[in-house]
Design an enzyme around this catalytic site. Structure first.
Site, PDB file in Angstrom:
ATOM      1  N   PRO A  89       0.963  -1.178   0.122  1.00  0.00           N
ATOM      2  CA  PRO A  89      -0.043   0.209  -0.035  1.00  0.00           C
ATOM      3  C   PRO A  89       0.902   1.347   0.297  1.00  0.00           C
ATOM      4  O   PRO A  89       0.514   2.332  -0.228  1.00  0.00           O
ATOM      5  CB  PRO A  89      -0.788   0.124   1.425  1.00  0.00           C
ATOM      6  N   GLU A 116       2.598  -7.894   8.834  1.00  0.00           N
ATOM      7  CA  GLU A 116       2.420  -6.341   9.206  1.00  0.00           C
ATOM      8  C   GLU A 116       3.526  -5.586   8.243  1.00  0.00           C
ATOM      9  O   GLU A 116       3.120  -4.462   7.911  1.00  0.00           O
ATOM     10  CB  GLU A 116       3.484  -6.081  10.715  1.00  0.00           C
ATOM     11  N   ARG A 154      -4.633  -8.205 -20.274  1.00  0.00           N
ATOM     12  CA  ARG A 154      -5.757  -7.909 -21.337  1.00  0.00           C
ATOM     13  C   ARG A 154      -4.962  -6.632 -22.332  1.00  0.00           C
ATOM     14  O   ARG A 154      -5.702  -6.641 -23.374  1.00  0.00           O
ATOM     15  CB  ARG A 154      -7.097  -7.438 -20.741  1.00  0.00           C
ATOM     16  N   ASP A 169     -11.384   1.528 -24.242  1.00  0.00           N
ATOM     17  CA  ASP A 169     -11.702   1.309 -22.745  1.00  0.00           C
ATOM     18  C   ASP A 169     -12.029   2.688 -22.067  1.00  0.00           C
ATOM     19  O   ASP A 169     -11.382   3.697 -22.462  1.00  0.00           O
ATOM     20  CB  ASP A 169     -10.638   0.794 -22.194  1.00  0.00           C
TER      21      ASP A 169
END
Ligand code: ADE
Length: 242
Positions: A89, A116, A154, A169
């Protein structure tokens, strides 16, 4: 053809997502190769420990550097500038633009963090990139690695059919997609917009561009900030989409 090498303590998590739909077809057709590497197999103690308590104390467990290092060394490298990515993250935010850039590489190595966190030496010495799929915390990097595999695969030529071409897209165009409809023309009184049944391709195309712009303006005005509007689009905006 693109090759993914995924380093994980839960290789079984990848079996189902890689085993169906377009991704399976791409793998079966040799356009995408997915190699799973079990970090646990590279832990040298008798309990195959891949994590340990943090130096300095505190809660949680930290992924150890040696099993990840050894696992990484077992992966054959296809060239000198292969992205070696830690899924975290704290990484750079993933986007369609980044997917396009990554799809230009013949090989991607994705390391799935857990617990963690990961020993900082992995970040400092073993990877050359860190990617986050969004501002939320998952239990591990596996799902985020799958997101990268899916979004990048893709874009590999041949994975999508012509009719599903990625070039139209949402995001590739800088706009969200227009609404789609298929048969029947009416269901419980809910009708398909008249213009789509008209057969007038010029009008249909204009309607779709307008709807696309309207939808983006309503839902993701931030995307329009970076876009240079055509004269026609400026007129639609000025008219306020009546
Ligand atoms: N691991 C845990 N949360 C993540 C996130 N948001 N992106 C990438 N890897 C993660």
């Amino acid at each position: 053809m693109i090759r993914f090498d995924i380093l994980t303590v839960f290789p079984e998590m990848f079996v189902s997502p890689c085993g169906c739909s377009l991704l399976k077809k791409a793998v079966d057709r040799g356009l995408v190769a997915i190699h799973l590497h079990d970090i646990r197999g590279h832990a040298d103690d008798k309990h195959h420990m891949t994590d340990d308590a943090p130096y300095g104390g505190g809660g949680g467990m930290v992924m150890k550097v040696e099993p990840i290092d050894r696992c990484l060394q077992s992966v054959p490298l296809n060239g000198a500038d292969v992205p070696i990515v830690l899924m975290t993250p704290q990484g750079e935010r993933f986007s369609q633009k980044m997917a396009e850039e990554l799809a230009g590489h013949p090989q991607l190595i994705l390391i799935c963090g857990h617990y963690e966190g990961v020993d900082e030496r992995v970040r400092k010495h073993l990877v050359n990139r860190e990617i986050s799929i969004g501002d939320y915390v998952l239990t591990g990097g596996e799902l985020s690695a799958m997101v990268i595999v899916d979004a990048v695969s893709r874009l590999v030529p041949g994975v999508l059919g012509n009719s599903e071409s990625a070039s139209l897209d949402s995001f590739s165009m800088g706009l969200l997609e227009y609404p789609h409809y298929t048969r029947p023309a009416e269901h419980r009184g809910w009708e398909v917009p008249e213009v789509l049944l008209s057969g007038n391709h010029r009008e249909i195309e204009a309607w779709r561009r307008r709807e696309s712009l309207l939808r983006t303006w309503k839902r993701r005005p931030d995307l329009l900030r970076e876009r240079v509007l055509t004269a026609e689009e400026k007129r639609w905006m000025a008219e306020g989409f009546e």
